[in-house]
Design an enzyme around this catalytic site. Structure first.
Site: not given
Length: 312
Positions: A113, A238, A268
């Site tokens: 990520c 993020h 995500n």
């Protein structure tokens, strides 16, 4: 040239949209449960034959077109991904081939990520060192390939997509110094392991780390760039969890910033989440050109990287 700048951005998402109500037909969940815990309402899902490099190339093509540069001007391609299936040729080489780039250096970067912010820093360093002039930096993921669709704690979180930036040499630096690092003892907190590979995480451990450690690190990023948090025009963290993003931005002190909340519609998307969210903000003209924006990726390994950039 003493630095680099983000010249243009682009993003791509698959056409299929999976809603929370759709997920309720697959696992024991519902819209209220998902929305209250992570803030996600929809996510995009790539077709079975839609590859990571195809999505990366689509986003990169848009960024390249917006930059005004030609394919032959790009001398470095960096793709941040942790979900590409094949090891060789790497995703960056396949993107270069799809775009007709004649002879770039082409490398993949796997920091999960935090991949895009690591890749952006690497491009900045290469340009500052004189090893490149124009770089394509891409974050692309097909996370729906590695999720267990019977596990409601993880399958509700993820989506697919890509975001890209064209980075070019500049007389005055517009990409600030990176602050990056990792927490090796928490390396198992986010995992994509096994055969077939499956995504799992210790969500509470990551949440505790982010809420207790991240604000101070993010403020250090601003300090390195000579920017006060209250002067930030945008914050792109993020996109892991809306319930994490909003209080973190407040604790950083970014009281006047536009906060990226793309997680609501995209879920995500790991390494794609920061450039995807930033590209959308710029496309909607929510952040003025030249204004300072904090980018911060964190997650797998447990790694993190952040920098302040000037909005293209």
């Amino acid at each position: 040239m003493t630095g680099s700048r983000v010249l243009a951005l682009g993003h791509y998402q698959p056409s299929e949209v999976l809603t929370n109500d759709d997920l309720a037909k697959i696992v024991d969940t519902d819209d209220a449960w998902i929305s209250s815990r992570v803030g996600i309402r929809t996510r995009h899902v790539a077709a079975p034959d839609e590859t990571v490099d195809a999505m990366a190339a689509a986003a990169a093509a848009k960024a390249l077109a917006a930059s005004g540069l030609a394919a032959q001007d790009i001398d470095l391609v960096l793709v941040a991904t942790c979900t590409a299936v094949d090891r060789s040729p790497n995703t960056a080489a396949r993107v270069a081939a799809r775009l007709g780039l004649p002879a770039p250096a082409a490398m993949d970067i796997n920091v999960v990520c935090a991949g895009f912010t690591h890749a952006l820093a690497t491009a900045d360093h290469a340009i500052r060192a004189g090893s490149a002039v124009n770089a394509l930096v891409v974050g692309a993921e097909k996370f729906t390939d590695v999720v267990d669709w019977t596990d409601r704690s993880t399958c509700v979180l993820v989506g697919d997509g890509a975001g890209a930036a064209v980075v070019t040499a500049a007389a005055e630096p517009e990409i600030g110094p990176v602050l990056w690092g990792s927490v090796p003892e928490m390396g198992n907190a986010v995992r994509i392991e096994g055969s077939p590979a499956r995504f799992s995480q210790e969500g509470q451990a990551v949440y505790r780390w982010a809420t207790t450690r991240l604000p101070a690190i993010a403020r250090q990023v601003c300090e390195r760039s000579g920017i006060r948090p209250e002067d930030l025009a945008g914050v792109v963290l993020h996109q892991a969890n809306l319930r994490l993003i909003e209080p973190l931005a407040e604790r950083i002190g970014a009281v006047n910033a536009v906060i990226a909340r793309d997680v609501v519609e995209s879920g995500n998307t790991s390494a794609a989440s920061v450039p995807l969210a930033l590209s959308k903000l710029v496309e909607r003209r929510e952040i003025p050109s030249g204004a300072p924006v904090l980018l911060f990726g964190f997650g797998g390994n447990l790694s993190y990287a952040g920098q302040v950039v000037r909005c293209p």
